[in-house]
Every structure is written in C-alpha cells, then in structure tokens.
Design a protein around this motif. Structure first.
Motif, short mmCIF file in Angstrom:
data_model
loop_
_atom_site.label_atom_id
_atom_site.label_comp_id
_atom_site.label_asym_id
_atom_site.label_seq_id
_atom_site.Cartn_x
_atom_site.Cartn_y
_atom_site.Cartn_z
N ARG A 93 41.88 37.58 30.32
CA ARG A 93 42.12 37.61 31.77
C ARG A 93 40.80 37.64 32.53
NH1 ARG A 93 46.33 41.34 30.27
NH2 ARG A 93 45.10 43.14 30.95
N GLU A 94 39.86 38.44 32.06
CA GLU A 94 38.57 38.52 32.74
C GLU A 94 37.82 37.19 32.66
OE1 GLU A 94 35.31 39.51 34.82
OE2 GLU A 94 37.22 40.57 34.73
N ALA A 95 37.88 36.53 31.51
CA ALA A 95 37.20 35.23 31.37
C ALA A 95 37.81 34.20 32.32
CB ALA A 95 37.30 34.75 29.93
N SER A 96 39.14 34.20 32.43
CA SER A 96 39.81 33.25 33.31
C SER A 96 39.44 33.51 34.76
CB SER A 96 41.33 33.37 33.12
OG SER A 96 42.02 32.51 34.00
N ARG A 97 39.40 34.77 35.15
CA ARG A 97 39.06 35.10 36.53
C ARG A 97 37.58 34.81 36.83
NH1 ARG A 97 43.18 37.19 39.13
NH2 ARG A 97 44.85 38.28 38.01
N ALA A 98 36.73 35.03 35.85
CA ALA A 98 35.31 34.72 36.05
C ALA A 98 35.11 33.23 36.27
CB ALA A 98 34.49 35.20 34.85
N GLN A 99 35.81 32.42 35.47
CA GLN A 99 35.71 30.97 35.65
C GLN A 99 36.36 30.53 36.96
OE1 GLN A 99 36.12 28.40 31.99
NE2 GLN A 99 36.87 30.32 31.12
N GLY A 100 37.43 31.21 37.34
CA GLY A 100 38.06 30.90 38.62
C GLY A 100 37.13 31.17 39.78
N ARG A 101 36.38 32.27 39.71
CA ARG A 101 35.42 32.60 40.77
C ARG A 101 34.33 31.53 40.87
NH1 ARG A 101 34.05 37.32 39.08
NH2 ARG A 101 32.14 36.71 38.00
N GLY A 102 33.84 31.11 39.70
CA GLY A 102 32.81 30.07 39.71
C GLY A 102 33.34 28.76 40.25
N MET A 103 34.57 28.42 39.90
CA MET A 103 35.14 27.16 40.38
C MET A 103 35.44 27.22 41.87
SD MET A 103 38.05 24.80 38.63
CE MET A 103 36.81 24.01 37.60
N ILE A 104 35.80 28.37 42.38
CA ILE A 104 36.02 28.52 43.82
C ILE A 104 34.73 28.22 44.58
CG2 ILE A 104 36.19 30.31 45.59
CD1 ILE A 104 38.88 29.51 45.00
N ARG A 105 33.63 28.78 44.11
CA ARG A 105 32.34 28.57 44.78
C ARG A 105 31.96 27.10 44.78
NH1 ARG A 105 27.87 32.36 42.37
NH2 ARG A 105 26.70 31.31 44.03
#
Length: 230
Positions: A93-105
């Motif tokens: 879950r943390e890995a998915s959210r970390a990648q989501g944050r990067g993709m949002i930026r």
C-alpha cells in the motif's frame, strides 16, 4: 493521436513518476534465490501480471471511467478505499501511494486539470493505478488504454529490475515482456468491461506471495541497504 501519445508517455519508464525505484518484488525474490535467470523471471512476471497487474488494470480503468464522467469526490474516496482493501500488505500500500504521489506531481505538470485537484482533495495520497487512470482520461484516453498502461507497468518495471539486479540479458528480458501481450490484452479488456461498476464490485485478484515478498523486503530495507524501495 493526442491520447495515444499520453498513454505511451504514462507507460514510459522515463515518465518521472518514481516507478524506477520499485522492483515489484523482484529484488526480494532475487535475494531469496527465487529468480536466478530468464526462466524464473518469465514465471514471476506471468504471476505478477495475473495478480497485481490485473488488480491495477481494473482500478486504472475504473478511474479513467470516473474521470471522464466528472464524478463527485466521494467516488474517488470509494475507489481509493476499495483498492486499499484489496492490498493486504502495508508495504504494498505504501509503495502504491508513493508512486501515486510521484505521478500526481508529474501529471499536474503535463496535464493540469481540475480533476487532479478534486482527486487529491478527496484522497491526499491516492493509489498509483487511480492516478494513472485519471491522467489517461484527462489526456483523452479511455478505460481500455488506462488498463493496458497499468498492466504493462506491472511487468515492465520488474523486468527492468531483473536486468539491473541480476545482469540478465536485456534482450531476453524484453522478449519475456512481449510474450505476455495476449494475456495483457485479455486482462485489459476484462478491466475495461467492468470499469463502470460500483467500486465495491470491482474485481479483487490476489497475489499472497507478492504480499509476503513486499513485507520481507520492507523489513530488510530497514536493516540493510537495498537498491529498490519495494
């Protein structure tokens, strides 16, 4: 053409979404001797596509469907909560959210849209497939294209990690990914077919072995230096 270019950009390893620091379980599998050559990598990627890849494709397609229809913020929260429920590993879950944050930026710079503002307002750290699907829709692509991109990313990144970690033949590793084309097409089509369902009714394919590898990698990452974050 505009939508096609966007999907290619989203699936490109050079897209600055942070995916290059995640191995999708390959690093831990290699450390345990579960992946030592191309044959092992082939089996690993097949299983990853049909487990984690199918789940990510389903939610990317659902997010693309939602973004194209201007859903309310509550729908974004429901999608995020339902994907959380289908991801039992805290490390995953943390890995998915970390990648989501990067993709949002990266996505805000490439395709600025009020949809992204609404998504982040509803769930400040959205999962990666949800961001991917939203961006695909903003760029003019549909659920099928979003699902294809998500499924492809589920195997292309781990394939590249295998080359970096084990010195595998990059030509052979790339060939393994292309062998999955028919499977990816089927998984993406199935994801697109259910994209309009209520979030609670979306598919829930599991990958217990990947969950265990993710938790082990997270523990080892705190104890010793690892190349990848997951």
């Amino acid at each position: 053409m505009r939508a096609g270019l966007a999907v290619l950009a989203l699936a490109d390893s050079r897209f600055p979404g942070g995916g290059h620091v995640h191995s999708g379980g390959v690093e831990e599998a290699a450390a345990r001797g579960l992946i030592t050559g191309i044959g092992d990598l082939r089996e690993f990627l097949y299983g990853r596509l049909h487990g984690a890849g199918a789940l990510q494709a389903a939610f990317a397609a659902a997010a693309a469907h939602a973004a194209s229809r201007g859903v309310r913020s509550g729908h974004w929260r429901e999608l995020d909560v339902e994907l959380d429920a289908r991801t039992p590993s805290p490390a995953q879950r943390e890995a998915s959210r970390a990648q989501g944050r990067g993709m949002i930026r990266a996505g805000k710079a490439a395709w600025p849209s009020p949809v992204l503002t609404e998504l982040v307002a509803a769930t400040p750290r959205p999962h990666h497939p949800i961001v991917l699907g939203a961006l695909a829709a903003i760029a003019g692509a549909g659920p099928l294209e979003a699902a294809l991109a998500a499924g492809y990313l589920a195997v292309s990144g781990p394939s590249s990690a295998g080359v970096r970690l084990l010195g595998l033949d990059p030509f052979a590793a790339n060939a393994v990914v292309t062998e999955l084309a028919d499977d990816l097409d089927r998984i993406a089509a199935e994801a697109a077919a259910v994209a309009g369902l209520d979030p609670a009714e979306l598919p829930a394919p599991g990958a217990p072995a990947l969950d265990l590898l993710a938790e082990a990698h997270d523990r080892h990452h705190r104890e010793e230096v690892r190349l990848f974050a997951s």
